[in-house]
Design a protein around this motif. Structure first.
Motif, short mmCIF file in Angstrom:
data_model
loop_
_atom_site.label_atom_id
_atom_site.label_comp_id
_atom_site.label_asym_id
_atom_site.label_seq_id
_atom_site.Cartn_x
_atom_site.Cartn_y
_atom_site.Cartn_z
N PHE A 109 0.84 -1.20 0.00
CA PHE A 109 0.00 0.00 0.00
C PHE A 109 0.88 1.25 0.00
O PHE A 109 0.63 2.20 -0.75
CB PHE A 109 -0.93 0.01 1.22
CG PHE A 109 -1.58 1.35 1.46
CD1 PHE A 109 -2.63 1.78 0.64
CD2 PHE A 109 -1.13 2.19 2.46
CE1 PHE A 109 -3.22 3.02 0.85
CE2 PHE A 109 -1.71 3.43 2.67
CZ PHE A 109 -2.76 3.85 1.86
N VAL A 110 1.92 1.26 0.82
CA VAL A 110 2.80 2.43 0.93
C VAL A 110 3.52 2.70 -0.39
O VAL A 110 3.65 3.84 -0.82
CB VAL A 110 3.83 2.22 2.08
CG1 VAL A 110 4.90 3.29 2.07
CG2 VAL A 110 3.11 2.18 3.42
N LEU A 111 3.95 1.60 -1.06
CA LEU A 111 4.77 1.76 -2.26
C LEU A 111 3.96 2.07 -3.53
O LEU A 111 4.50 2.64 -4.47
CB LEU A 111 5.56 0.46 -2.52
CG LEU A 111 6.69 0.12 -1.56
CD1 LEU A 111 7.17 -1.30 -1.80
CD2 LEU A 111 7.84 1.12 -1.72
N LEU A 112 2.71 1.68 -3.55
CA LEU A 112 1.97 1.67 -4.82
C LEU A 112 0.93 2.80 -4.91
O LEU A 112 0.61 3.43 -3.90
CB LEU A 112 1.32 0.30 -5.00
CG LEU A 112 2.33 -0.81 -5.34
CD1 LEU A 112 1.78 -2.20 -5.06
CD2 LEU A 112 2.78 -0.68 -6.80
N PRO A 113 0.42 3.09 -6.12
CA PRO A 113 -0.55 4.18 -6.30
C PRO A 113 -1.76 4.04 -5.37
O PRO A 113 -2.19 2.94 -5.06
CB PRO A 113 -0.97 4.03 -7.77
CG PRO A 113 0.16 3.34 -8.43
CD PRO A 113 0.75 2.43 -7.40
N LYS A 114 -2.28 5.19 -4.97
CA LYS A 114 -3.30 5.20 -3.91
C LYS A 114 -4.72 4.92 -4.43
O LYS A 114 -5.66 4.81 -3.64
CB LYS A 114 -3.24 6.51 -3.13
CG LYS A 114 -1.93 6.67 -2.34
CD LYS A 114 -1.73 5.54 -1.31
CE LYS A 114 -0.35 5.50 -0.67
NZ LYS A 114 0.73 4.95 -1.51
N ASP A 115 -4.89 4.77 -5.71
CA ASP A 115 -6.23 4.42 -6.21
C ASP A 115 -6.42 2.91 -6.33
O ASP A 115 -7.41 2.44 -6.89
CB ASP A 115 -6.54 5.13 -7.53
CG ASP A 115 -5.59 4.76 -8.65
OD1 ASP A 115 -4.48 4.24 -8.36
OD2 ASP A 115 -5.96 4.97 -9.82
N ILE A 116 -5.50 2.14 -5.77
CA ILE A 116 -5.69 0.67 -5.73
C ILE A 116 -6.69 0.33 -4.64
O ILE A 116 -6.68 0.89 -3.56
CB ILE A 116 -4.34 -0.05 -5.47
CG1 ILE A 116 -3.46 0.04 -6.72
CG2 ILE A 116 -4.57 -1.52 -5.06
CD1 ILE A 116 -2.09 -0.60 -6.55
N GLU A 117 -7.58 -0.62 -4.98
CA GLU A 117 -8.54 -1.15 -4.00
C GLU A 117 -7.95 -2.43 -3.42
O GLU A 117 -7.77 -3.41 -4.14
CB GLU A 117 -9.85 -1.42 -4.77
CG GLU A 117 -11.02 -1.75 -3.90
CD GLU A 117 -12.27 -2.01 -4.75
OE1 GLU A 117 -12.79 -1.09 -5.41
OE2 GLU A 117 -12.73 -3.17 -4.75
#
Ligand SMILES: *Cc1c(COP(=O)(O)O)cnc(C)c1O
Length: 220
Positions: free
Chosen positions: A55-63
């Motif tokens: 979650f920290v590393l990846l784009p924030k629009d991931i569900e």
């Protein structure tokens, strides 16, 4: 085969009302990003700290969907951002999720995991246990969780009839709980069932969410 072509092939086989959860457990963030760049936004993980690190590393629009056995002391790692927890298997865990939901000012979507497989080792409720929990006053007081449906895993076997029977059983539990507790709640609507080897059978039996890892990312 590339991740992109695997996703395209699988999506072509899944009806529009069935959500594809790309199970990225054990795969590094760069690999998850390949699927993201191919347009996918919904991912599943089975370890709390691994999901939180991605979650920290990846784009924030991931569900982000949590699909593995969850210990109460790990809820804190995922509560702030998890979209749904598929693997709720006790009132104790639900209580803890509720607490963290309140602390994060959100309602956390949960699925009740049912034991439908023959294997002894798989976690989950049976019908009577779930029924008793939904009837309890302790459950009634949980205002920061939402039960959105059920989740289950079929027996690991080549016997397609067996797998079909188990998915049909989960579907019947869903219908029964819907009728008894959630008839006027349109948000109780998910049946999370189906993995790389059995998602077609699961969809025939009424799955609304398939959790697919190997068929997208390759073997782990
Ligand atoms: C690993 C896992 C999956 C995905 O399994 P594949 O066979 O790789 O598709 C689905 N659901 C749960 C709960 C898992 O742990």
């Amino acid at each position: 085969m590339s991740i992109q072509s695997n996703l395209t092939i699988i999506k072509a086989q899944i009806p529009e009302n069935v959500k594809l959860i790309a199970v990225s457990k054990t795969k590094p963030a760069e690999i998850v990003l390949d699927a993201y760049n191919a347009g996918h936004r919904v991912f599943g993980e089975n370890k709390a700290q691994e999901m939180s690190a991605k979650f920290v590393l990846l784009p924030k629009d991931i569900e982000w969907h949590f699909i593995g056995h969850l210990q109460t002391n790990k809820v804190k790692y995922i509560a702030p951002f998890a979209h749904m927890i598929h693997s709720v298997d006790s009132l104790k865990l639900l209580n803890e999720i509720n607490k963290h939901g309140a602390a994060n000012n959100k309602i956390i979507n949960c699925l009740l995991q049912f034991h439908i497989a023959k294997e002894e080792t798989k976690f989950g409720f049976d019908y009577e246990e779930a029924d008793a929990m939904l009837n309890s006053s302790e459950f009634e007081n949980l205002t920061n969780i939402r039960i959105a449906g059920l989740m289950g895993m079929a027996t690991f076997t080549d016997n397609k009839d067996q797998v079909k029977k188990e998915f049909a059983m989960l579907r019947s539990y869903f219908e029964k709980l819907k009728a008894n507790y959630y008839n006027s709640d349109p948000l109780f609507r998910e049946i999370s069932m189906g993995m790389s080897d059995d998602y077609q059978i699961a969809i025939q039996q009424g799955s609304t969410m398939v959790r697919i890892g190997t068929a997208i990312f390759g073997t782990r």
